[in-house]
Design an enzyme around this catalytic site. Sequence first.
Site, PDB file in Angstrom:
ATOM      1  N   ARG A  99       0.839  -1.216   0.000  1.00  0.00           N
ATOM      2  CA  ARG A  99       0.000   0.000   0.000  1.00  0.00           C
ATOM      3  C   ARG A  99       0.863   1.251   0.000  1.00  0.00           C
ATOM      4  NH1 ARG A  99      -4.226  -2.634   4.002  1.00  0.00           N
ATOM      5  NH2 ARG A  99      -2.354  -3.725   4.699  1.00  0.00           N
ATOM      6  N   SER A 145       8.248  -4.884   6.233  1.00  0.00           N
ATOM      7  CA  SER A 145       7.925  -5.947   7.201  1.00  0.00           C
ATOM      8  C   SER A 145       8.851  -7.143   7.107  1.00  0.00           C
ATOM      9  CB  SER A 145       6.473  -6.359   7.000  1.00  0.00           C
ATOM     10  OG  SER A 145       5.675  -5.202   6.978  1.00  0.00           O
ATOM     11  N   ASP A 205       6.201  -3.678  10.360  1.00  0.00           N
ATOM     12  CA  ASP A 205       4.732  -3.572  10.414  1.00  0.00           C
ATOM     13  C   ASP A 205       4.212  -3.741  11.833  1.00  0.00           C
ATOM     14  OD1 ASP A 205       3.966  -6.847   8.917  1.00  0.00           O
ATOM     15  OD2 ASP A 205       5.415  -6.233  10.444  1.00  0.00           O
TER      16      ASP A 205
HETATM   17  C1  0WK Z   1      -1.790  -5.077   7.658  1.00  0.00           C
HETATM   18  C2  0WK Z   1      -0.664  -4.086   7.936  1.00  0.00           C
HETATM   19  C3  0WK Z   1       0.603  -4.511   7.225  1.00  0.00           C
HETATM   20  C4  0WK Z   1       0.935  -5.942   7.638  1.00  0.00           C
HETATM   21  C5  0WK Z   1      -0.227  -6.813   7.324  1.00  0.00           C
HETATM   22  C6  0WK Z   1       0.056  -8.237   7.775  1.00  0.00           C
HETATM   23  O1  0WK Z   1      -1.011  -2.797   7.503  1.00  0.00           O
HETATM   24  O2  0WK Z   1       1.637  -3.672   7.532  1.00  0.00           O
HETATM   25  O3  0WK Z   1       2.106  -6.363   6.972  1.00  0.00           O
HETATM   26  O4  0WK Z   1      -1.387  -6.374   7.989  1.00  0.00           O
HETATM   27  O5  0WK Z   1      -1.006  -9.053   7.469  1.00  0.00           O
HETATM   28  P1  0WK Z   1      -1.079  -9.927   6.143  1.00  0.00           P
HETATM   29  O6  0WK Z   1      -1.464  -9.019   5.065  1.00  0.00           O
HETATM   30  O7  0WK Z   1       0.268 -10.565   5.995  1.00  0.00           O
HETATM   31  O8  0WK Z   1      -2.120 -10.927   6.447  1.00  0.00           O
END
Ligand code: 0WK
Length: 865
Positions: free
Chosen positions: A539, A603, A657
């Site tokens: 994003r 992250s 993150d």
């Molecule tokens: C939303 C956060 C982002 C993080 C993500 C982790 O804004 O920084 O990396 O959650 O969740 P995922 O998309 O890996 O399930």
Amino acid sequence: MFAVHLLAFHFTKLKEDQIKKVDRYLYPLRLSDDVLVDVMGRFQAEMVKGLSRDTNSTATVKMLPSFVRSLPDGSEKGDFLAVDLGGSLFRAHEVKVFDDGRQSSQLESKFYPTPKEVTQGNGAELFDYIADCLLDFMETKNLKHKKLPLGFTFSFPCKQTKLEEGVLLAWTKHFKVRGVQDTDVVTSLRKALQKHKDIDVDVLALVNDTVGTMMTCGYDDERCEVGVIIGTGTNACYMEEMRHIDLVEGDEGRMCINTEWGAFGDDGALDDLRTEFDRELDLGSLNPGKQLFEKMIGSLYLGELVRLILLKMTKEGLLFNGKVSTALLTKGKIEMKHVSAMEKYKEGLSNTKEILTELNLFPSEEDCVAVQHVCTIVSFRSANLCAAALAAILTRLRENKKLLRMRTTVGIDGGLYKTHPQYAKRLHKVVRRLVPTCDVRFLLSLSGSGKGAAMVTAVARRLAAQRSHIDATLAPFLLSLETLREVRNKMRTELEYGLKRETQANATVKMLPTYVRGTPDGTEKGKFLALDLGGTNFRVLLVKIKSGRRRSVQMYNKIFAIPLEIMQGTGEELFDHIVQCIADFLEYMGIKGARLPLGFTFSFPCRQASIDKGTLVGWTKGFKATDCEGEDVVDMLREAIRRRNEFDLDIVAVVNDTVGTMMTCGYEDPNCEIGLIAGTGSNVCYMEDMKNIEIVEGNEGKMCINTEWGAFGDNGCIDNIRTKYDKEVDEGSLNPGKQSDRLALLQVRRILQQLGLDSTCEDSIIVKEVCGVVSQRAAQLCGAGLAAIVEKKRENRGVERLQITVGVDGTLYKLHPHFSRVLQETVKELAPQCDVTFMLSEDGSGKGAALITAVAKRLHNVGQK
Ligand code: 0WK
Ligand code: 0WK
Ligand code: BGC
């Protein structure tokens, strides 16, 4: 010739007259389709009452769970015994099932009478009789030396909590044995069999004859999901959706429900259709007021119904010139075999004459025609009522499947259905008229429900074997509280290793300083760009922060895909792609010219020397871009911006993150000092006291530590709980030997392949169970790790009880049905002195990165002054 025609005309007229006379007299027994549709509706309502927890106890149609959850799938094999009590005869069977892929089986049977002293004696004698018959059968078939599993068909209403148990609710039909009601008939049978030291059988299943019939037919036609008995008594079963069966745990798959429709109307629901003959018959039965529906259908009763009707018609002078015979006055004198004989197509009338004569009634031609029609009306009503209830079941099946049209098969058995000349044809016709949306195949069970009972036993054995295989496969995933405490303690040790200068280098949990020293205090303000890379989506965000009374954060963001070839391409390509996305976003937002401060959520594990420097320690998750590990990712981003030479940005901070998530939640709740991600990957950060962070100068205040707990166990410290599937997933991953906490999904696929599952309903239940066990373990491990963190925080503060908030994000935490609950319960269990509030980050870590940038800017400006 003319004489013959005259005679034929005379006879037809006579017949019509008699039929009309009887039709008028027995009008209440002739049920129109409207009435049958109404009965269908009433029965559907009864089924719902029986299925639901709140109304089951008062329901008349008991809808008894049978614990038969699946039909034979052709892999059953072996030798089985079956005994079958409850129909007109007691049956003993030996069933050989061959898994030759041709669904072939062999059945040997022997029938035994059920004399009155047995059907109306005491329980011990009944079960001894069954055991004696079985012994005789095994001797006859030379089976005494074999240890064999046995399926017990017991055709009476039984409450079951498992397959191999059944508590008798009430006797029906011609049975009334003392001392058996409310007892488990399987236990009684086992006791009786144990008296015979020379036979060794294992009673593995108790089934109703309807269930046995469905299974027998299901072995030849996998569409068969209904079993019907129309014999001495009557009843039906069908495969119901587990989610509708309140009395049994679980919502997955289906279970066979023994409806016990014989009791339909015992609460008066059919009183408008019951006639004086029905009431008189019931009063004279073994169980007055019970099985009222059955008493209008079953062969045990139809003969008596005909007798009572003939008796009344005779007394009213409508038959036999009003002359009643002793036989006609005698209960049970007319049996089903007589009714069937009188209804025979060709010889029906002569049979009628013969039978009435045997009853000393001296019937005229008219009488015979009239009596034959009485039989027709009585047996027709039986078929009609059966058809109405069966149509209700078929409609429910079709609705359960949400189909407009349904093809299905009904397995059917019973003496009345099999031997009555027109019964089967009538039933089929009326059912198809009542449910035109169902293509129903009626499959006669040629080998009786005994084979079905053996099939149930075979399926039970197959499922039991599968169950133990599944339990053995999944056992390593079931973590005890003790093991979780161990994990918590080991995590704590690793946290300490990571913080200590002398052990940090070899620590697996790197405890990376983030140079984020404080959470937002509300004075932050301004416009910031933020990037959020590393989760499911990449994003780019514009974040507007207002401070003071109008304190607020506004965000605009755009999600961009990171194609696999970029995630696993070169570092240059990756950062050029990131800059391309920024350019698109700035274009889209019309802010290309603005040199905005930027916070970069990255992250992955980065070693930082300051808030705006981050050296990538190693890629995780699906990323593997070359020439990045060991490089400063902020520099690489700056490089890429320079390469593009289209806009300029002030990269102020690079954050993990978890840190962004903590900050995002900290903006709302100052108590939030921990950030947790449970998504594609997993990680946690928390505010640690500077005095405990030996690799960063200074002892005052706090700094946020990015634990990178994903690497916990890379030194083998939790190998005792890692399963072979974890090792397989690791070996197949982008970074074998690293990040051993890889969360759930890949393991699920490996385990399913191991269990050799393709896609039946049963399999989907097992699939769900495997997913449940794997995600449960993931949540528990996450909980154990987090418990170590909050406990450390509590000790840091030197308090008895700690109140703290954890900001959390990630699709697994957000979307998985149970993950968040299991995680929270585990933390509560393993850190009982900590009151942990879990705060879901609605806005993502990008907002947090912007807040950190704002804080860094504020501190920088203060430093300037
Ligand atoms: C939303 C956060 C982002 C993080 C993500 C982790 O804004 O920084 O990396 O959650 O969740 P995922 O998309 O890996 O399930
Ligand atoms: C044959 C089945 C048996 C069932 C019987 C019912 O194998 O389990 O009880 O049909 O029919 P009946 O013998 O009562 O006419
Ligand atoms: C019993 C049922 C049985 C049916 C057919 C009824 O009287 O209650 O359990 O299935 O007869 O035999």
